[in-house]
Scaffold this active site. Structure first.
Site, PDB file in Angstrom:
ATOM      1  N   HIS A  59       0.845  -1.197   0.000  1.00  0.00           N
ATOM      2  CA  HIS A  59       0.000   0.000   0.000  1.00  0.00           C
ATOM      3  C   HIS A  59       0.878   1.243   0.000  1.00  0.00           C
ATOM      4  O   HIS A  59       0.917   1.974   0.982  1.00  0.00           O
ATOM      5  CB  HIS A  59      -0.926  -0.013   1.202  1.00  0.00           C
ATOM      6  CG  HIS A  59      -1.822  -1.211   1.260  1.00  0.00           C
ATOM      7  ND1 HIS A  59      -1.377  -2.444   1.658  1.00  0.00           N
ATOM      8  CD2 HIS A  59      -3.131  -1.358   0.934  1.00  0.00           C
ATOM      9  CE1 HIS A  59      -2.389  -3.312   1.590  1.00  0.00           C
ATOM     10  NE2 HIS A  59      -3.448  -2.680   1.147  1.00  0.00           N
ATOM     11  N   GLU A 244      -8.743  -5.384  -5.427  1.00  0.00           N
ATOM     12  CA  GLU A 244      -7.758  -6.256  -4.765  1.00  0.00           C
ATOM     13  C   GLU A 244      -8.104  -7.743  -4.906  1.00  0.00           C
ATOM     14  O   GLU A 244      -7.238  -8.601  -4.770  1.00  0.00           O
ATOM     15  CB  GLU A 244      -7.657  -5.903  -3.275  1.00  0.00           C
ATOM     16  CG  GLU A 244      -6.992  -4.570  -3.012  1.00  0.00           C
ATOM     17  CD  GLU A 244      -6.881  -4.264  -1.515  1.00  0.00           C
ATOM     18  OE1 GLU A 244      -6.332  -3.213  -1.196  1.00  0.00           O
ATOM     19  OE2 GLU A 244      -7.329  -5.072  -0.678  1.00  0.00           O
TER      20      GLU A 244
END
Lengths: 293, 147
Positions: A59, A244
């Site tokens: 991230h 995701e």
């Protein structure tokens, strides 16, 4: 030879890590979520792998806009938990498996997937939260994760991101790579992240329970069709960060019933399946699939 | 031929593609610098001085100081990078995401506890869901206006 015996799928919400680190797992808000992992923690003890191949997304932690690899495999001996802005999570350092990781890198690149090889990086909640969920709370000084972990980071932050189809094909290449490793070891492949969530803008907080559960059915029972779900469907139906989920298709593609892009042989055994809303901004999905002997 | 970008018609959503990334390069690099404790301390001690060390646009600096994440995103920020600013302020991801909806923190948390935002009316620009531009701001204030 090495073999993949099971795949584990789970969301990797940062707030879950915070709840564990601050010992809040029994609070009313969190208790139903953690109850969904009670089976999984026992299953991990009963089915301890020699190595975990852990697919997750970084991230904006190890990879800033300086460098954005689509697929990156960790070949280092160890990885420290990252400081994501709140300070590093108090969890053990992650030990790698450089020998198997390098072997997989060589094999998968020779199967025409362009992996980036990473010898130095910190790992963020994308990798450590799934480990915490499956292994329970561990002391960073006294304890260690139960086995070495090979981190495999997928770019789902800066578009374009890889398609479900490409992730599914990559899973198949990873299984071939593992099966050509001479040591007789047991490998689990984990696909992490995902289920509906949107962290941005006026549409933040989107949850599509029906779509999530249908997708989970498809991922388990008809992964070939699941791999064909177009990118825009994830965004529109499951939120901008719902993309995701394509990472789960890497783990699903590595299971024994997938061969040459098709399903053949018996479906894997569904040892466990769980779904919960909400954890912070997201839905949480979880499944454990075992290859049949 | 132009590239296909079907995600441009999703309401309340800015997809971080190559175009946005180019706009927001220095804004996001500044955010990345906040992963070091000493930089967080320096930023909090004098935000303007710290921001002036970066070749960001004046508007980007104002958006950061205003903690207006929607504004930051329009200028090329990405939520995973912008989260470093929230972390520096001691905010959770839920507080940050909630701040982008126009709802109060309590309203946003209650929406999530009730199962989250519905996808109905929020798939495509032009529908009538609560994330559509004509329904902003959301929350108690927004509802009063639309009645």
């Amino acid at each position: 030879m090495a073999r993949i015996t099971a795949s584990v799928f789970t969301s990797h919400v940062p707030a879950i890590g915070v709840a564990m680190d601050l010992h809040k797992t029994q609070e009313d808000y969190w208790q139903p979520l953690f109850a969904g992992y009670d089976f999984s923690k026992q299953w991990m003890k009963d089915n301890k792998p020699d190595v975990i191949f852990l697919v997750y997304n970084d991230h904006a932690t190890a990879f800033s806009l300086d460098m954005i690899p689509t697929f990156a495999i960790g070949t280092a001996a160890e990885y420290k938990p990252a400081d994501e802005g709140w300070g590093a999570r108090p969890v053990p350092v992650v030990k790698g498996h450089p020998q198997l990781a390098s072997h997989i890198a060589q094999s998968v690149i020779q199967q025409d997937f362009d992996l980036t090889i990473v010898n130095k990086m910190d790992v963020d909640h994308g990798l450590t939260v799934p480990l915490s969920l499956m292994c329970g709370e561990l002391d960073p000084v006294k304890d260690a994760w139960p086995c070495p972990v090979i981190p495999f980071a997928v770019n789902v932050v800066q578009y374009p991101v890889p398609s479900g189809q490409r992730c599914f094909a990559l899973g198949q290449a990873i299984r071939k790579a593992v099966e050509s490793f001479d040591e007789d070891i047991n490998v689990h492949i984990w696909g992490t992240g995902g289920m509906s969530h949107q962290l941005q803008g006026a549409r933040a907080g989107l949850i599509n329970r029906e779509w999530d559960n249908n997708w989970l059915d498809l991922m388990i029972n008809d992964p070939v069709a699941c791999a064909r779900v177009p990118h825009i469907d994830y965004v529109r139906e499951a939120g901008s960060e719902g993309i995701e989920l394509v990472m789960w298709l890497i783990a699903r593609g590595a299971m024994a019933d997938v061969n040459n892009g098709e399903r053949s042989g018996p479906l894997p055994h569904v040892a466990h399946r769980f779904y919960h809303v909400p954890a912070s901004n997201t839905a949480v999905g979880h499944a454990i699939l075992e290859n049949k002997e | 031929m132009a590239l296909d970008k079907p995600y441009k018609d999703v309401p309340g959503t800015i997809i971080f593609d190559a175009e946005q990334s180019r706009l927001g390069y220095w804004l996001n690099q500044f955010c990345t610098s906040l992963m070091k404790a000493e930089n967080r301390a320096r930023f909090l001690a004098d935000e303007r001085a710290y921001l002036d060390e970066w070749p960001m646009t004046e508007e980007q600096k104002l958006a950061v100081m205003a903690r207006d994440l929607n504004w930051c995103m329009r200028l090329g920020g990405n939520i995973y990078f912008l989260a470093r600013i929230g972390a520096t302020d001691g905010k959770s991801f839920q507080q940050m995401a909630g701040s982008m909806t126009g709802m109060s923190e309590e309203e946003y948390r209650a929406m999530m506890m009730a199962g989250g935002r519905s996808v109905e009316g929020n798939r495509t620009i032009g529908e009538d869901g609560d994330a559509q531009a004509h329904r902003q701001p959301q929350g108690a204030a927004g509802k009063k206006e639309s009645n």
